[in-house]
Design a protein around this motif. Structure first.
Motif, short mmCIF file in Angstrom:
data_model
loop_
_atom_site.label_atom_id
_atom_site.label_comp_id
_atom_site.label_asym_id
_atom_site.label_seq_id
_atom_site.Cartn_x
_atom_site.Cartn_y
_atom_site.Cartn_z
N VAL A 171 -7.81 -10.64 8.46
CA VAL A 171 -6.88 -11.42 7.64
C VAL A 171 -6.09 -12.39 8.52
CG1 VAL A 171 -6.55 -9.62 5.88
CG2 VAL A 171 -5.04 -9.67 7.85
N GLN A 172 -5.54 -13.39 7.89
CA GLN A 172 -4.54 -14.28 8.51
C GLN A 172 -3.43 -14.46 7.47
OE1 GLN A 172 -6.24 -18.01 9.89
NE2 GLN A 172 -7.94 -16.96 10.93
N HIS A 173 -2.20 -14.53 7.95
CA HIS A 173 -1.07 -14.75 7.04
C HIS A 173 -0.32 -16.00 7.45
CE1 HIS A 173 -1.69 -10.86 5.26
NE2 HIS A 173 -1.55 -10.26 6.43
N TYR A 174 0.05 -16.79 6.49
CA TYR A 174 0.85 -18.00 6.73
C TYR A 174 2.05 -17.97 5.78
CZ TYR A 174 -3.35 -19.48 9.16
OH TYR A 174 -4.41 -19.54 10.02
N GLY A 175 3.13 -18.59 6.25
CA GLY A 175 4.35 -18.63 5.44
C GLY A 175 5.20 -17.40 5.67
N TYR A 176 4.68 -16.26 5.22
CA TYR A 176 5.34 -14.97 5.45
C TYR A 176 4.25 -13.94 5.69
CZ TYR A 176 9.45 -17.23 3.50
OH TYR A 176 10.48 -18.09 3.28
N PRO A 177 4.51 -12.96 6.58
CA PRO A 177 3.49 -11.92 6.80
C PRO A 177 3.50 -10.91 5.65
CG PRO A 177 5.41 -11.53 8.22
CD PRO A 177 5.69 -12.79 7.44
N PHE A 178 2.34 -10.36 5.38
CA PHE A 178 2.23 -9.32 4.35
C PHE A 178 2.06 -7.98 5.04
CE2 PHE A 178 0.04 -6.70 1.20
CZ PHE A 178 0.86 -6.91 0.10
N CYS A 179 2.87 -6.99 4.61
CA CYS A 179 2.80 -5.66 5.22
C CYS A 179 2.01 -4.75 4.29
CB CYS A 179 4.22 -5.13 5.45
SG CYS A 179 4.21 -3.39 5.89
N TYR A 180 0.84 -4.27 4.76
CA TYR A 180 -0.04 -3.50 3.88
C TYR A 180 0.48 -2.09 3.61
CZ TYR A 180 -3.22 -7.37 4.16
OH TYR A 180 -3.76 -8.64 4.06
N GLN A 181 1.28 -1.55 4.54
CA GLN A 181 1.87 -0.23 4.30
C GLN A 181 2.84 -0.28 3.12
OE1 GLN A 181 1.31 2.71 5.88
NE2 GLN A 181 -0.36 1.73 6.99
N MET A 182 3.69 -1.32 3.16
CA MET A 182 4.73 -1.44 2.12
C MET A 182 4.20 -2.18 0.89
SD MET A 182 7.24 -0.17 3.80
CE MET A 182 8.56 -0.53 2.69
N ARG A 183 3.05 -2.81 1.01
CA ARG A 183 2.49 -3.69 -0.01
C ARG A 183 3.52 -4.77 -0.40
NH1 ARG A 183 -2.18 -2.76 -1.20
NH2 ARG A 183 -2.04 -4.48 -2.66
N ASN A 184 4.15 -5.33 0.60
CA ASN A 184 5.18 -6.33 0.34
C ASN A 184 5.22 -7.34 1.47
OD1 ASN A 184 7.40 -7.57 -0.91
ND2 ASN A 184 8.13 -5.59 -1.63
#
Ligand SMILES: O=C(O)CCC(=O)C(=O)O
Ligand SMILES: [Fe+2]
Length: 360
Positions: A171-184
């Motif tokens: 994966v790559q994240h732009y703008g804001y990172p996504f945390c898969y543990q928190m799903r947020n």
């Protein structure tokens, strides 16, 4: 996901003690296996597969967590060692599990199922070619949203940037990172504006028909997913409190099937011990779900809005091939998707409170 390779033990086999070496186990006659069948646990009751894996991991290496069937409320947890499975069964069976939303898990050892083809699940579900065929309100699919040349440019742009490796995909994240543990998303960690290579896509999104302009133009988070052949995505609803109501997903390189499931009201986030709890635990009562599937060709843009975004789980079966109207379609060497969303700044106030983490 996809079809489970393991299932619930046949009760008759259990009585005979078949299939295992139950010798040093005090639950005599129950076959020992490194795989557990766990009922009352799964995406339909608000527990994503990765969250389940992280809880069961405390008893040993978890090789995978899979849907046991289409109910969304039963999973197979596969350990590397039988002793880990035994420890988890002893600790969790029949008790509320505080780390899994207080749900009471019903656990048995699981047995190997006869081999089945990896496509039979899709065969039983007709695959739609257009969003209107699915009859899911708020679902839109625009084929040929970009040209093959633009597709190559987007792929080259992301391939020139660093990937983050997850267990099965990158994966790559732009703008804001996504945390898969928190799903947020982590709204405190702004990674900057969306990159310039995505500007033509944003520009074209602004011409989407019948959408509120402000919503279309202020997308500020991009997740790029790269799926190798045979890898899909667990069933989920994008967290309501994390993202606003429009979710755009552009498919590149390879095709896939996306399946949608709407679980009956009340089967979502019931309180532990409620009757809905029992429904999910009952193996004979697993038909309370509507399912649809749609074919996503490369260069198509999918839009989830309204009911499609807020109330339907979406998932990508872990198949190397898909059957679409009797045609066998190979997944290709990879599928890359660009998911564009707008980070939500306050609580979600959608009309689907049963599925909404802001409103429960
Ligand atoms: O790959 C896709 O098209 C969907 C990705 C997705 O659902 C997500 O990132 O939440
Ligand atoms: Fe999603």
């Amino acid at each position: 996901m996809g079809l489970p390779r393991f299932g619930r033990p046949n009760p008759k086999a259990e009585e005979r003690g078949g299939g295992g070496n139950g010798g040093d186990d005090d639950r005599k006659g129950i076959p020992i296996s490194p795989n557990l069948y766990v009922a009352n646990c799964g995406p339909a009751v608000g527990l994503p597969l990765d969250a389940i894996a992280s809880v069961f991991r405390r008893f040993g290496q978890v090789k995978g967590v899979y849907a046991a069937d289409d109910s969304g409320g039963r999973v197979i947890v596969c350990y590397g060692e039988e002793s880990s499975a035994g420890a988890a069964l002893t600790a969790f069976h029949g008790r509320p599990c505080p780390d899994l939303a207080g749900r009471t898990l019903h656990i048995r050892y699981s047995v190997l199922q006869p081999t089945t083809t990896s496509t039979s699940q899709s065969q039983s579900l007709p695959v739609c070619l257009t969003a209107s065929e699915t009859n899911i309100p708020g679902l839109h699919l625009l084929p040929d949203f970009i040209t093959p040349m633009e597709e190559q440019e987007l792929l080259a742009a992301v391939d020139a940037r660093p990937w983050i490796s997850l267990a099965k995909r990158r994966v790559q994240h732009y703008g804001y990172p996504f945390c898969y543990q928190m799903r947020n998303v982590n709204t405190k960690q702004h990674l900057g504006e969306l990159p310039s290579f995505v500007a033509p896509v944003l520009e074209r999104i602004s011409s989407f028909p019948n959408l509120d302009d402000a919503a279309k133009l202020s997308l500020d988070q991009l997740t790029v997913n790269e799926y190798p052949p045979g890898v899909g995505l667990s069933p989920h609803i994008d967290t309501h409190s994390a993202f606003e109501g429009l979710i755009f997903s552009l498919s590149l390189a390879g095709p896939c099937i996306m399946e949608f499931r709407r679980y009956a009201q009340g089967a979502w986030f019931p309180k532990a011990g409620s009757s809905a709890d029992m429904d999910v635990a009952n193996p004979d009562n697993c038909s309370n779900v509507s399912r649809r599937a749609i074919y996503l060709p490369p260069r198509s843009m999918l839009l989830l809005s309204g009911e499609a975004r807020y109330a339907w789980h979406h998932y990508i079966p872990h198949h190397k091939i898909d059957i679409v109207n009797d045609n066998v379609i190979k997944r290709g060497s990879r599928r890359v998707s660009f998911t564009l969303r707008k980070v939500r700044r306050g609580p979600c106030q959608c009309e689907f409170p049963l599925y909404c983490d802001s409103q429960r």
